[in-house]
Design a protein around this motif. Structure first.
Motif, PDB file in Angstrom:
ATOM      1  N   ARG A   1      -2.738  -4.373   3.574  1.00 45.75           N
ATOM      2  CA  ARG A   1      -2.088  -4.474   2.266  1.00 45.75           C
ATOM      3  C   ARG A   1      -0.604  -4.815   2.407  1.00 45.75           C
ATOM      4  O   ARG A   1      -0.015  -5.401   1.488  1.00 45.75           O
ATOM      5  CB  ARG A   1      -2.233  -3.171   1.480  1.00 45.75           C
TER       6      ARG A   1
ATOM      7  N   LYS B   1      -3.312  -2.733 -10.397  1.00 48.36           N
ATOM      8  CA  LYS B   1      -3.035  -2.047  -9.138  1.00 48.36           C
ATOM      9  C   LYS B   1      -3.773  -0.709  -9.097  1.00 48.36           C
ATOM     10  O   LYS B   1      -3.780   0.042 -10.084  1.00 48.36           O
ATOM     11  CB  LYS B   1      -1.528  -1.819  -8.968  1.00 48.36           C
TER      12      LYS B   1
ATOM     13  N   PHE C   1      -4.852   3.234  -8.067  1.00 48.16           N
ATOM     14  CA  PHE C   1      -4.168   4.499  -7.785  1.00 48.16           C
ATOM     15  C   PHE C   1      -5.200   5.623  -7.733  1.00 48.16           C
ATOM     16  O   PHE C   1      -5.798   5.974  -8.750  1.00 48.16           O
ATOM     17  CB  PHE C   1      -3.115   4.819  -8.841  1.00 48.16           C
TER      18      PHE C   1
ATOM     19  N   ASP D   1      -7.822  -7.342  -6.391  1.00 49.60           N
ATOM     20  CA  ASP D   1      -6.879  -6.585  -5.574  1.00 49.60           C
ATOM     21  C   ASP D   1      -7.383  -6.455  -4.144  1.00 49.60           C
ATOM     22  O   ASP D   1      -6.652  -6.729  -3.190  1.00 49.60           O
ATOM     23  CB  ASP D   1      -6.649  -5.199  -6.174  1.00 49.60           C
TER      24      ASP D   1
ATOM     25  N   GLY E   1       0.846  -1.181   0.000  1.00 46.73           N
ATOM     26  CA  GLY E   1       0.000   0.000   0.000  1.00 46.73           C
ATOM     27  C   GLY E   1       0.880   1.229   0.000  1.00 46.73           C
ATOM     28  O   GLY E   1       1.859   1.297   0.750  1.00 46.73           O
TER      29      GLY E   1
ATOM     30  N   ASN F   1       3.860  -0.041  -5.395  1.00 42.11           N
ATOM     31  CA  ASN F   1       2.991  -1.173  -5.103  1.00 42.11           C
ATOM     32  C   ASN F   1       2.934  -2.055  -6.337  1.00 42.11           C
ATOM     33  O   ASN F   1       2.582  -1.582  -7.418  1.00 42.11           O
ATOM     34  CB  ASN F   1       1.582  -0.672  -4.750  1.00 42.11           C
TER      35      ASN F   1
ATOM     36  N   SER G   1      -3.133   4.032  -2.424  1.00 42.77           N
ATOM     37  CA  SER G   1      -3.596   2.773  -3.017  1.00 42.77           C
ATOM     38  C   SER G   1      -5.096   2.579  -2.798  1.00 42.77           C
ATOM     39  O   SER G   1      -5.762   1.937  -3.613  1.00 42.77           O
ATOM     40  CB  SER G   1      -2.850   1.581  -2.412  1.00 42.77           C
ATOM     41  N   GLN G   2      -5.589   3.087  -1.676  1.00 41.32           N
ATOM     42  CA  GLN G   2      -7.019   2.953  -1.391  1.00 41.32           C
ATOM     43  C   GLN G   2      -7.597   4.283  -0.954  1.00 41.32           C
ATOM     44  O   GLN G   2      -6.923   5.120  -0.340  1.00 41.32           O
ATOM     45  CB  GLN G   2      -7.265   1.860  -0.351  1.00 41.32           C
TER      46      GLN G   2
ATOM     47  N   HIS H   1       4.592   3.952   3.115  1.00 40.75           N
ATOM     48  CA  HIS H   1       4.490   2.650   2.453  1.00 40.75           C
ATOM     49  C   HIS H   1       4.225   1.542   3.464  1.00 40.75           C
ATOM     50  O   HIS H   1       4.880   1.475   4.503  1.00 40.75           O
ATOM     51  CB  HIS H   1       5.815   2.376   1.716  1.00 40.75           C
TER      52      HIS H   1
ATOM     53  N   ARG I   1       0.461   3.827 -13.575  1.00 42.63           N
ATOM     54  CA  ARG I   1      -0.372   2.661 -13.249  1.00 42.63           C
ATOM     55  C   ARG I   1      -0.266   1.667 -14.392  1.00 42.63           C
ATOM     56  O   ARG I   1      -0.207   2.052 -15.566  1.00 42.63           O
ATOM     57  CB  ARG I   1      -1.827   3.105 -13.071  1.00 42.63           C
TER      58      ARG I   1
END
Length: 618
Positions: A26, A146, A148, A483, A3, A76, A161-162, A48, A140
């Motif tokens: 993650r 993944k 973004f 994911d 993540g 990621n 990431s989320q 991270h 991406r």
């Protein structure tokens, strides 16, 4: 798989840490944070959550700094061909202190600039801080495996990431009415939208450059499907089969590279069985395989998965799914899918990931085969639509009227489908809900760039719908589902059939190499049959779905009626509560299968209840 988070903004180190903790699932192995003072007096925060897969040593922790501080990255994903790129960079004079792919990304950026992303074969979302140029450069992967998310404000930039990481401590967000409308239609929130007006998703196959000094933000594509149809394979079917098997074998081989245990999701279908079979051929290790078992008739394919596992000699695990465990996952669904998402197969995907993670850290999947090689049931439906739209218009509309009089709801659905003006629009209606009876009628798909893959005349209809599904269904739905489901349990999923070489090659093949006289995924099957008996697969395609139709009428009936009574439905904007209540009643009485609508509304209501308090909807 990890993540990432970053911001140029007002957040303290404690707030950044809290943002990352929301998605610690993650990457539970290490949390990294770096604050960088910028020349304009502001601060860049990079953070991270690491799930260690390659080079487990702390030297590969992120944020990762390369070239004596000139380049810092949060990343990621996986670059599967990183060793090939690394060897070329070593020849060019670059030195490496780790055995990770993270360091290769940094060196490749210095050597190739923005074009470095074209050299990466993998699934990725990353951001590089270039101190000299005072920019953020990010990208991406080609197919959007993944996620973004990003938000641009006056003088600020935030990415993650989320979505939940951006949402926390952010007082400037409003819920998007348009995103809700699109969700009610598609069942997902399409790129580039998010549930919040102020947050967007970066398109798959694109990179961005954000200027720290000026605030300028530019997005550019680096990969796309050939819409022109000019890239055509010129060899024979046997040539194509041999070349595809070589590509697939390498795609599987490079995805088995890891410093942690690797397994394979095995449903017993063509795609996952082919991946599992090739995996056993490319390694001397005993491959572990995993499948889900349902007790409901018509949903359990575990017996076929076991047959395949027995033949290719894997260490096979079968996971039982029951309504009680389903309820537990449903109630916590929005913790992992942090914007509305209604693919019900997310539930068995989460269950599969939960138990697979007890044995391995990485799992290969068969995702991507149906879109590239014409495997879905709806591609057979295209054959019938082609014939129907070859009839005079008055005959087609007359037939639609007759079907609409039938008591069977399936025939009524067909009636509505063939009322569309064109075959393209008829196909689109199978993917996009246009029912005006229960929702606001002002939905429009005209603003979506992805429609260009369907509405043109450069390819036949099968190739157009396949291209369209790759750019929409695979990207927006399948990749989001996989994911979030795998990351919820700190499991990395890798999809060999989404190797861009496989996708590009499939796009070049004649249609009859993939779909001939009802034989779907023809070329994949012929490759598979060299590794496993044809008899195992001589059955209708089942798909990875939940028995929600029955569960909602039986085991989960009280739960559904409690969660979606008229008072609860009233919090959902843009729907006719009375009409929706009638449709739920139809399902409970067994006169119409409305499980997809029920699940869609349940997820949206839960999200609004958990996230919408005090937030304006506009």
């Amino acid at each position: 798989m990890c993540g990432i988070y970053g911001a140029i903004g007002p957040y303290s180190s404690e707030e950044v840490e809290a943002k990352l903790k929301l998605t610690q699932f993650r990457g539970p192995d290490f949390y990294g944070y770096k604050a960088i003072n910028l020349p304009n007096g502001r601060k860049l925060s990079l953070a991270h959550n690491r799930l260690s897969i390659l080079d487990l040593d702390q030297r590969s922790h992120q944020p990762f700094t390369y070239n004596e501080g000139g380049i810092t990255v949060v990343y990621n994903g996986e670059i599967y061909n990183y060793n090939t790129i690394k060897n070329k960079l070593v020849s060019a004079g670059y030195k490496f202190k780790t055995t990770s792919d993270t360091e290769v990304i940094c060196a490749a950026y210095l050597e190739y600039g923005y074009s470095c992303v074209k050299k990466f074969n993998g699934m990725f979302a990353f951001v590089i801080y270039d101190q000299e140029k005072q920019i953020l450069f990010g990208s991406r992967d080609r197919l959007g495996q993944k996620p973004f998310y990003y938000s641009i404000t006056e003088g600020g930039f935030e990415f993650a990431s989320q979505l939940s990481s951006i949402q926390l401590y952010n007082k400037g967000l409003s819920i998007s009415k348009r995103a809700i409308r699109e969700y009610l239609s598609w069942g997902v929130i399409p790129d580039t939208l998010s549930i919040f007006n102020e947050v967007e998703k970066l398109r798959a196959g694109h990179y961005f450059v954000y200027s720290i000094t000026s605030g300028d933000f530019e997005v550019e594509p680096f990969w796309d499907i050939d819409v022109s149809g000019k890239s055509k394979f010129s060899g024979s079917y046997l040539d194509a089969k041999q070349e595809l098997e070589e590509i697939l074998t390498d795609a599987v081989k490079i995805r088995l590279v890891a410093d942690v245990p690797v397994g394979v999701f095995l449903s017993g279908g063509v795609d996952s069985s082919l991946v599992a079979a090739l995996a056993t051929k490319t390694t001397n290790d005993k491959i572990q395989t995993f499948s889900v078992k349902f007790s409901e008739k018509g949903f359990d394919e575990s017996v076929y998965a076991q047959e395949v596992a027995n033949h290719i000699q894997t260490d096979h695990h079968i996971i039982n799914c029951n309504p009680k465990e389903g309820i537990d996952l449903i109630e916590n669904f929005t913790s992992f899918y942090d914007e509305p998402f209604s693919d019900s197969s997310a539930i068995p995907s989460m269950l599969l990931a939960k138990y697979t993670r007890k044995h391995v850290t990485v799992a290969l999947s068969g995702d991507g085969g149906d879109e590239s090689f014409l495997g879905y049931h709806r591609y057979n439906w295209v054959t019938y639509l082609t014939k129907i739209y070859g009839l005079p218009k008055f005959l087609r509309l007359f037939g639609a009227g007759v079907l609409n009089l039938a008591p069977n709801y399936r025939l009524k659905i067909i009636s509505e489908t063939i009322k569309n003006k064109s075959l393209n629009e008829a196909y689109l209606s199978t993917m996009f809900n246009t029912n005006p009876s229960w929702m606001e009628p002002n939905n429009s798909t005209s603003e979506f760039e992805e429609l260009k893959y369907l509405f043109h005349k450069n390819k036949n209809v099968y190739e157009r719908v396949s291209d369209f599904d790759i750019k929409t269904y695979l990207n927006w739905d399948i990749n989001t589902k996989v994911d979030r489901a795998t990351m919820a349990y700190s499991l990395e999923a890798r999809a060999p059939l989404m190797d861009y070489r496989v996708v590009d090659f499939a796009r070049s093949l004649p249609t009859d190499f993939k779909f001939l006289k009802g034989n779907q995924k023809r070329i994949l099957k012929d490759i598979l049959y060299a590794h496993a008996p044809k008899e195992i697969f001589d059955r209708p395609k089942a798909g990875f779905t939940m028995p929600f139709k029955e569960w909602f009428k039986k085991d989960l009936k009280d739960f559904i009626l409690s969660e979606l009574n008229e008072n609860e439905l009233a919090i959902i904007p843009g729907i006719d509560v009375e009409e929706v209540s009638k449709m739920i009643d139809q399902h409970m009485k067994g006169t119409w299968n409305r499980y997809s609508l029920i699940w869609k509304l349940l997820v949206l209501k839960q999200w609004l209840k958990n996230n919408g308090k005090g937030i304006t909807i506009k």
